[in-house]
Motif scaffolding. Sequence first.
Motif, mmCIF file in Angstrom:
data_model
loop_
_atom_site.group_PDB
_atom_site.id
_atom_site.type_symbol
_atom_site.label_atom_id
_atom_site.label_comp_id
_atom_site.label_asym_id
_atom_site.label_seq_id
_atom_site.Cartn_x
_atom_site.Cartn_y
_atom_site.Cartn_z
ATOM 1 N N GLU A 32 -12.186 44.804 -2.404
ATOM 2 C CA GLU A 32 -11.174 44.324 -3.339
ATOM 3 C C GLU A 32 -9.800 44.299 -2.699
ATOM 4 O OE1 GLU A 32 -11.278 46.619 -6.887
ATOM 5 O OE2 GLU A 32 -13.385 46.221 -7.250
ATOM 6 N N ARG A 33 -9.552 45.233 -1.796
ATOM 7 C CA ARG A 33 -8.248 45.297 -1.135
ATOM 8 C C ARG A 33 -8.019 44.059 -0.272
ATOM 9 N NH1 ARG A 33 -6.383 50.741 1.446
ATOM 10 N NH2 ARG A 33 -5.472 50.971 -0.598
ATOM 11 N N LYS A 34 -9.054 43.603 0.437
ATOM 12 C CA LYS A 34 -8.914 42.398 1.266
ATOM 13 C C LYS A 34 -8.684 41.171 0.398
ATOM 14 C CE LYS A 34 -11.764 43.985 5.116
ATOM 15 N NZ LYS A 34 -13.008 43.775 5.849
ATOM 16 N N CYS A 38 -5.289 38.838 0.473
ATOM 17 C CA CYS A 38 -5.340 37.382 0.661
ATOM 18 C C CYS A 38 -4.699 36.664 -0.526
ATOM 19 C CB CYS A 38 -6.786 36.920 0.835
ATOM 20 S SG CYS A 38 -7.515 37.438 2.390
ATOM 21 N N GLY A 39 -4.959 37.137 -1.730
ATOM 22 C CA GLY A 39 -4.356 36.535 -2.916
ATOM 23 C C GLY A 39 -2.855 36.676 -2.917
ATOM 24 N N CYS A 44 2.404 34.205 -2.393
ATOM 25 C CA CYS A 44 3.748 34.203 -1.795
ATOM 26 C C CYS A 44 4.027 32.877 -1.095
ATOM 27 C CB CYS A 44 3.895 35.360 -0.807
ATOM 28 S SG CYS A 44 4.046 36.962 -1.599
ATOM 29 N N LEU A 45 3.027 32.324 -0.420
ATOM 30 C CA LEU A 45 3.210 31.027 0.219
ATOM 31 C C LEU A 45 3.456 29.928 -0.803
ATOM 32 C CD1 LEU A 45 0.485 31.138 3.024
ATOM 33 C CD2 LEU A 45 2.955 31.185 3.312
#
Length: 168
Positions: A32-34, A38-39, A44-45
């Motif tokens: 879940e951390r990965k 990524c989310g 942010c992008l």
Amino acid sequence: MLHQKLSEKYSDYPHGTPKTHNLKEETPVVSERKIAACGLIISCLVISYKIFIIYGSTIENIFLEQKLVTYNVITKDGNEMLMYSWKTAVRYSNLWLPALCGFLSSYFTWIMVYLDSNIPGVQPPSPLSPNKYRVQSGHTFHLNYVFAIIVGVLVFSYMYLRGISLQY
């Protein structure tokens, strides 16, 4: 016979006995951390892209088109821009030059005191040392480090009162 009993006992395992089970064949698990990282990066992008699209011209005006001097001076001769900057720096040097010299002399004196101690930062402890070292020594502050600050203040006040500055 032993082989037969073991094969019957571990017949439920798909890869044989647990000792021969190969961990490299398993597929990696996405945590879940990965997924959250990524989310976060993607969001942010997207947000930064939207901000740039909406306020792009304003951002360019702020960072790229600030006029410190007229374009005539810059195109006429780059030397004039350098002279303007130098005159501005010299004009305020009666304050920033003593402050810089006072800070540097205080810094170097502090470093000399720190490195000259028995155990740097511990004996005598600096004011920035952890509380346990200051409690061990029995003193709340040491004149060695106060002296370093006093040197910087004296250098600043001497240079400021004497009017030491850069000359043009």
